[in-house]
Design an enzyme around this catalytic site. Structure first.
Site, PDB file in Angstrom:
ATOM      1  N   HIS A  15      30.325  34.499  -4.669  1.00  0.00           N
ATOM      2  CA  HIS A  15      31.561  34.031  -3.678  1.00  0.00           C
ATOM      3  C   HIS A  15      32.453  33.153  -4.555  1.00  0.00           C
ATOM      4  O   HIS A  15      33.687  32.823  -4.655  1.00  0.00           O
ATOM      5  CB  HIS A  15      31.237  33.595  -2.453  1.00  0.00           C
ATOM      6  CG  HIS A  15      30.744  35.052  -1.673  1.00  0.00           C
ATOM      7  ND1 HIS A  15      31.406  35.708  -0.876  1.00  0.00           N
ATOM      8  CD2 HIS A  15      29.780  35.478  -1.643  1.00  0.00           C
ATOM      9  CE1 HIS A  15      30.821  36.547  -0.152  1.00  0.00           C
ATOM     10  NE2 HIS A  15      29.724  36.609  -0.696  1.00  0.00           N
ATOM     11  N   ASP A 111      37.256  32.112   1.709  1.00  0.00           N
ATOM     12  CA  ASP A 111      36.413  33.287   1.761  1.00  0.00           C
ATOM     13  C   ASP A 111      36.343  33.742   3.079  1.00  0.00           C
ATOM     14  O   ASP A 111      36.492  33.217   4.129  1.00  0.00           O
ATOM     15  CB  ASP A 111      35.135  32.931   1.373  1.00  0.00           C
ATOM     16  CG  ASP A 111      34.397  34.089   0.953  1.00  0.00           C
ATOM     17  OD1 ASP A 111      34.180  34.311  -0.281  1.00  0.00           O
ATOM     18  OD2 ASP A 111      33.609  34.564   2.065  1.00  0.00           O
TER      19      ASP A 111
HETATM   20  C1  UDX Z   1      26.671  38.756  -3.751  1.00  0.00           C
HETATM   21  C2  UDX Z   1      26.197  40.028  -3.208  1.00  0.00           C
HETATM   22  O1  UDX Z   1      24.754  40.371  -3.855  1.00  0.00           O
HETATM   23  C3  UDX Z   1      27.240  40.931  -3.780  1.00  0.00           C
HETATM   24  O2  UDX Z   1      26.896  42.231  -3.409  1.00  0.00           O
HETATM   25  C4  UDX Z   1      28.552  40.726  -3.295  1.00  0.00           C
HETATM   26  O3  UDX Z   1      29.498  41.442  -3.873  1.00  0.00           O
HETATM   27  C5  UDX Z   1      29.020  39.148  -3.616  1.00  0.00           C
HETATM   28  O4  UDX Z   1      27.824  38.292  -3.204  1.00  0.00           O
HETATM   29  P1  UDX Z   1      25.276  38.252  -6.237  1.00  0.00           P
HETATM   30  O5  UDX Z   1      24.074  38.635  -6.015  1.00  0.00           O
HETATM   31  O6  UDX Z   1      25.617  36.909  -6.524  1.00  0.00           O
HETATM   32  O7  UDX Z   1      26.735  38.398  -5.189  1.00  0.00           O
HETATM   33  O8  UDX Z   1      26.276  39.222  -7.449  1.00  0.00           O
HETATM   34  P2  UDX Z   1      27.598  39.403  -8.064  1.00  0.00           P
HETATM   35  O9  UDX Z   1      28.486  39.675  -7.135  1.00  0.00           O
HETATM   36  O10 UDX Z   1      27.281  40.292  -9.187  1.00  0.00           O
HETATM   37  O11 UDX Z   1      27.748  37.868  -8.511  1.00  0.00           O
HETATM   38  C6  UDX Z   1      26.826  37.177  -9.450  1.00  0.00           C
HETATM   39  C7  UDX Z   1      27.732  36.366 -10.550  1.00  0.00           C
HETATM   40  O12 UDX Z   1      26.744  35.590 -10.964  1.00  0.00           O
HETATM   41  C8  UDX Z   1      28.518  37.159 -11.470  1.00  0.00           C
HETATM   42  O13 UDX Z   1      29.620  36.608 -11.596  1.00  0.00           O
HETATM   43  C9  UDX Z   1      27.649  37.076 -12.815  1.00  0.00           C
HETATM   44  O14 UDX Z   1      28.457  37.033 -13.765  1.00  0.00           O
HETATM   45  C10 UDX Z   1      26.973  35.531 -12.625  1.00  0.00           C
HETATM   46  N1  UDX Z   1      25.526  35.656 -13.292  1.00  0.00           N
HETATM   47  C11 UDX Z   1      24.532  36.452 -12.742  1.00  0.00           C
HETATM   48  C12 UDX Z   1      25.457  34.767 -14.521  1.00  0.00           C
HETATM   49  O15 UDX Z   1      26.343  34.231 -14.789  1.00  0.00           O
HETATM   50  N2  UDX Z   1      24.029  34.783 -14.860  1.00  0.00           N
HETATM   51  C13 UDX Z   1      23.070  35.660 -14.522  1.00  0.00           C
HETATM   52  O16 UDX Z   1      22.174  35.642 -15.195  1.00  0.00           O
HETATM   53  C14 UDX Z   1      23.563  36.495 -13.289  1.00  0.00           C
END
Ligand code: UDX
Length: 454
Positions: A15, A111
């Site tokens: 987020h 948000d």
């Molecule tokens: C959560 C929920 O899991 C997701 O379903 C919802 O849409 C948003 O909130 P999250 O688990 O953090 O999100 O996944 P995601 O939405 O993919 O966001 C992760 C962020 O962290 C991405 O921007 C990704 O690029 C970043 N990231 C992830 C990194 O920078 N490094 C990593 O090793 C893993």
């Protein structure tokens, strides 16, 4: 006198990233930026432009609540514990503005899950807009949730898993949110309170773009009587790098390792910032990667396994995969996905991850965990046809086959071709005259037209 925008990101990585990208985008359009932030997962002001103002909102959360794996319970707790302190901080800022004739506040961008804080801003007479960091499909699901309960789709019945949810095609019952440890009541309340606040806001901003979700966006526009701005993919529209808003330090050394790999040969594996699994699944993933024979880059977050804060991979794994893989606690994901050596992305299907994969043209292997991830996986696999879903329990034989298909077989190549098409569409929508480009202009005009405080 210029206009100031106030931003209130929800303090979770998935987020935080899109909210800061939105701030960066609107900063480049001439707005002054103020960020309200909790102590929990707080941003480091040194990572952002000097002109940004940061205002802490004390959350007073006990450690037991902060470390809860139940993200929904944590979001309710944050809403409750931040309400009074946000009222004080916002009230103070507004009186400063009156006294010092600073830039006038145009609106607060929240948000969607900050329902209690949105109510505070409205009471103080400030216009609000809402950023829903997920896609249009998930917001339609939020709005339809009471109906889905009434019609008996939820709670999910094992016998109904393959039934179509006719109100939200092409979702099936199994694509509706899985809750892991959250209660259905708590989740229902979160969505209902969020939707209620969106309906009485001055606009809904979505991190998606027209050509991938056009009918879903039309549906939202029909169901809401406020303007809707699909302005994604936000990370391609901001000058901010991913590292600036990263809560964990990315291990950059994996980039040099990727440089030594053949084009499109590596499977990148990451399950985002919140998902967790049992130790057995970790072992099955390890075997799948080992047996596939393909090079891999695997993000093993320290808390990826339920109940542990430090993960040691089995000894045999290192021996079996020596010279063929890298394991890191956190990766510079956008850089990784844009590297020519990456041929596939094994993902939990968080919306940011999917958008990032689309923008770099990388097909996916989907292992959704909770929330919107199951619905997102359905779109990746069934609508855009750019990924394979791992159904059921993760098991070494199936994952090995899926990796081979994605990286080295014709089916994977066909997905890569369709991905190239989606990548081009994502690029087009942000160009002059593209759908997101126009929606951003529209958003900026609407913000400028908002009445100063009533
Ligand atoms: C959560 C929920 O899991 C997701 O379903 C919802 O849409 C948003 O909130 P999250 O688990 O953090 O999100 O996944 P995601 O939405 O993919 O966001 C992760 C962020 O962290 C991405 O921007 C990704 O690029 C970043 N990231 C992830 C990194 O920078 N490094 C990593 O090793 C893993």
């Amino acid at each position: 006198m210029g206009r100031r925008l106030l931003f209130v990101p929800l303090p979770f990585q998935g987020h935080i990233n899109p909210m800061f990208h939105l701030a960066s985008l609107l900063h480049s359009r001439g707005f002054a930026i103020t960020i309200f932030h909790t102590h929990f997962n707080s941003p480091d002001p040194d990572n952002y432009p000097k002109s940004y103002r940061f205002i802490p909102v004390p959350d007073n959360l006990p450690d037991t609540v902060r470390s809860s794996k139940d993200a929904v319970a944590l979001i309710h707790a944050l809403n409750k514990s931040c309400q009074a302190s946000f009222r004080d901080s916002l009230g103070e800022l507004l009186s400063e503005e009156e006294e010092e004739e600073e830039e006038s506040v145009a609106c607060v961008i929240f948000d969607a899950h900050w329902y209690a804080l949105q109510a505070v801003a409205k009471k103080l007479g400030v216009a609000t807009m809402v950023l829903r960091t997920g896609n249009a499909t998930s917001f339609n699901l939020f709005m339809a949730f009471p109906l889905l309960l009434e019609k008996g789709y939820l709670p999910i019945q094992e016998s109904q898993l393959d039934a179509l949810v006719s109100e939200l095609p092409p979702l099936r019952v199994k694509d509706l949110p899985r809750l892991m440890i959250t209660s259905l009541e708590s989740f229902t309340e979160l969505l209902a309170r969020g939707v209620e606040q969106v309906r009485t806001s001055s606009g809904l901003i979505l991190n998606t773009f027209d050509s991938i979700e056009s009918s879903e966006l039309d549906q939202i526009k029909r169901d809401l009587s406020i303007p809707v701005y699909p302005i994604g993919p936000l990370h391609k529209l901001s000058t901010q790098t991913q590292t600036q808003s990263s809560l964990l330090a990315p291990d950059q050394s994996c980039m040099a390792w990727l440089d030594s790999q053949a084009p499109k040969s590596v499977i990148y594996v990451s399950f985002g910032s919140l998902a967790f699994m049992d130790p057995n699944e970790l072992v099955e993933i390890a075997w799948g990667l080992a047996n596939s024979g393909h090079p891999f880059l695997w993000v093993v977050r320290p808390n990826l396994v339920h109940g542990s804060d430090r993960i040691e991979l089995p000894k045999w794994f290192e021996e079996e995969t020596r010279g063929r893989g890298r394991v890191v606690p956190w990766a510079p994901q956008q850089e990784v996905l844009s590297h020519p050596a990456v041929g596939g992305f094994w993902t939990h299907c968080g919306w940011n991850s999917i958008l990032e994969a689309i923008c770099e043209g990388v097909p996916m292997l989907c292992r959704p965990f909770f929330g919107d991830q199951t619905g997102n996986a359905r779109y990746v696999n069934h609508v855009w046809k750019v990924g394979i879903v791992l159904e059921g329990k993760v098991e070494r034989g199936r994952t090995e086959r899926a990796i081979k298909t994605l990286i080295a077989e014709r089916e994977g190549d066909e997905m890569r071709e369709r991905m190239a098409d989606l990548k081009a569409k994502a690029a087009q929508c942000t160009m002059t005259g593209g759908s997101s480009y126009l929606a951003i202009d529209n958003l900026v005009d609407s913000i400028l037209a908002l009445q100063p405080r009533s």
